[in-house]
Enzyme design. Structure first.
Site, PDB file in Angstrom:
ATOM      1  N   TYR A 144     -11.618 -12.064   0.195  1.00 46.44           N
ATOM      2  CA  TYR A 144     -12.600 -11.371   1.025  1.00 46.44           C
ATOM      3  C   TYR A 144     -13.429 -12.373   1.844  1.00 46.44           C
ATOM      4  CZ  TYR A 144     -11.862  -6.848  -1.385  1.00 46.44           C
ATOM      5  OH  TYR A 144     -11.339  -5.672  -1.869  1.00 46.44           O
ATOM      6  N   LYS A 175      -5.346  -9.216  -2.649  1.00 45.03           N
ATOM      7  CA  LYS A 175      -5.872  -7.908  -2.263  1.00 45.03           C
ATOM      8  C   LYS A 175      -6.779  -8.172  -1.072  1.00 45.03           C
ATOM      9  CE  LYS A 175      -8.786  -4.214  -4.039  1.00 45.03           C
ATOM     10  NZ  LYS A 175      -9.557  -3.693  -5.159  1.00 45.03           N
ATOM     11  N   GLY A 201      -8.607   0.019  -0.665  1.00 39.59           N
ATOM     12  CA  GLY A 201      -8.753   1.374  -0.122  1.00 39.59           C
ATOM     13  C   GLY A 201      -9.913   1.520   0.850  1.00 39.59           C
ATOM     14  N   ARG A 229     -12.346   4.274  -4.414  1.00 41.17           N
ATOM     15  CA  ARG A 229     -13.182   5.410  -4.012  1.00 41.17           C
ATOM     16  C   ARG A 229     -12.414   6.548  -3.356  1.00 41.17           C
ATOM     17  NH1 ARG A 229     -17.360   1.597  -0.993  1.00 41.17           N
ATOM     18  NH2 ARG A 229     -15.408   0.421  -0.802  1.00 41.17           N
TER      19      ARG A 229
END
Ligand code: FBP
Length: 262
Positions: A144, A175, A201, A229
């Site tokens: 990230y 991810k 997601g 979520r």
């Protein structure tokens, strides 16, 4: 070199993981009276036959007897809250050995790409990666981009750099977030080389937008989705799960997925 058992969280090379670490990352703001209960999520993960459930150590320990051996477990080894606005860094809080004791099939670790504390993050990730591989456990790196040196955390160039870092750092899976551009996302997947790519997601969106996003993502060469979520905030999480599986594993159309929601 020890064999890394990546197949434990894959079905025919594809994967659909359920993420439930948001309680630490965002606080209970993501939850309602149903999904605040970890048992609700365990039910979705087990009955939806996900390829794995992502938990922090606390829930993994407290609810162990409810899910053990019924669903592959991915233990998140680091994490942070969103309360202190400090340099993005999530220090390791769970040892690889503890994850193994909990029956983990893989471990997860967030790397804040571009953080001023990147050298410390890389060092810790390197230790975690080697230890996990000594046990034959796959490592999923949340790559990230974040912090004051990152102007756009979902630009193609930034995500491509994050994907490449995942490969260079030795992640078995990364991810990452989606850039909303399927053609350019193919380059990001190429940059990850043999490291498998899973897409996060994101915030809850409507069914048509979400299924279209997943369909586009699956056409870029990724291995799958690590979703939270958009499943457990949905009114009918089992229906979304079934529809998602059709798209991910059977290449089903968005129209077919929508029909399954009726
Ligand atoms: P969602 O599918 O709910 O977006 O979850 C994906 C995830 O990566 C979680 O594993 C994690 O808790 C969260 O997003 C972190 O998001 P951010 O750092 O953007 O707040």
């Amino acid at each position: 070199m020890k064999r890394i058992k990546i197949e434990k969280i894959l079905t025919d090379g594809k994967s659909m993981l359920l993420a439930y670490d948001q309680g630490l990352e965002h606080g209970p703001v993501d939850f309602n009276t149903r999904n605040v209960d970890p048992n609700y999520i365990l039910y979705i993960a087990m009955h939806g036959r996900y390829n794995g459930l992502i938990l922090q150590k606390g829930i993994a320990e407290q609810y162990h007897e409810h899910y053990h051996k019924k669903i592959p477990l991915i233990v998140k080894l680091n994490g942070k809250s969103n309360i202190p606005r400090i340099f993005p860094i999530a220090k390791q809080m769970c040892s690889v050995k503890k994850a193994v004791d909990l029956g983990a099939d893989a471990v997860g670790y967030t790397v804040y790409v571009g953080s001023p504390l990147e050298p410390d993050i890389f060092k810790e990730f390197g230790e975690v990666q080697e230890e996990a591989h000594d046990y034959g456990l796959p490592v999923i790196a949340w790559m990230y981009p974040r912090g004051r040196y990152v102007s756009n955390d979902t630009s193609t160039s930034m995500l491509a750099y994050a994907a490449r870092q995942g490969l260079e750092l030795g992640a078995d899976f990364i991810k990452i977030k989606y850039n909303d551009n399927p053609e350019e996302f193919k380059w990001i997947v190429r940059c990850a080389g043999n490291t498998k790519v899973m897409v996060a997601g994101g915030k809850k969106i409507d069914d048509l937008s979400f299924f279209t996003k997943v369909k586009n993502i699956m056409g870029t060469g990724v291995s799958g989705l690590a979703v939270g979520r958009n499943v457990w905030q949905h009114d009918t999480p089992m229906k979304v799960t079934a529809a998602l599986k059709k798209i991910i594993f059977e290449n089903s159309s968005v129209e077919n997925a929508l029909k399954m929601m009726k």
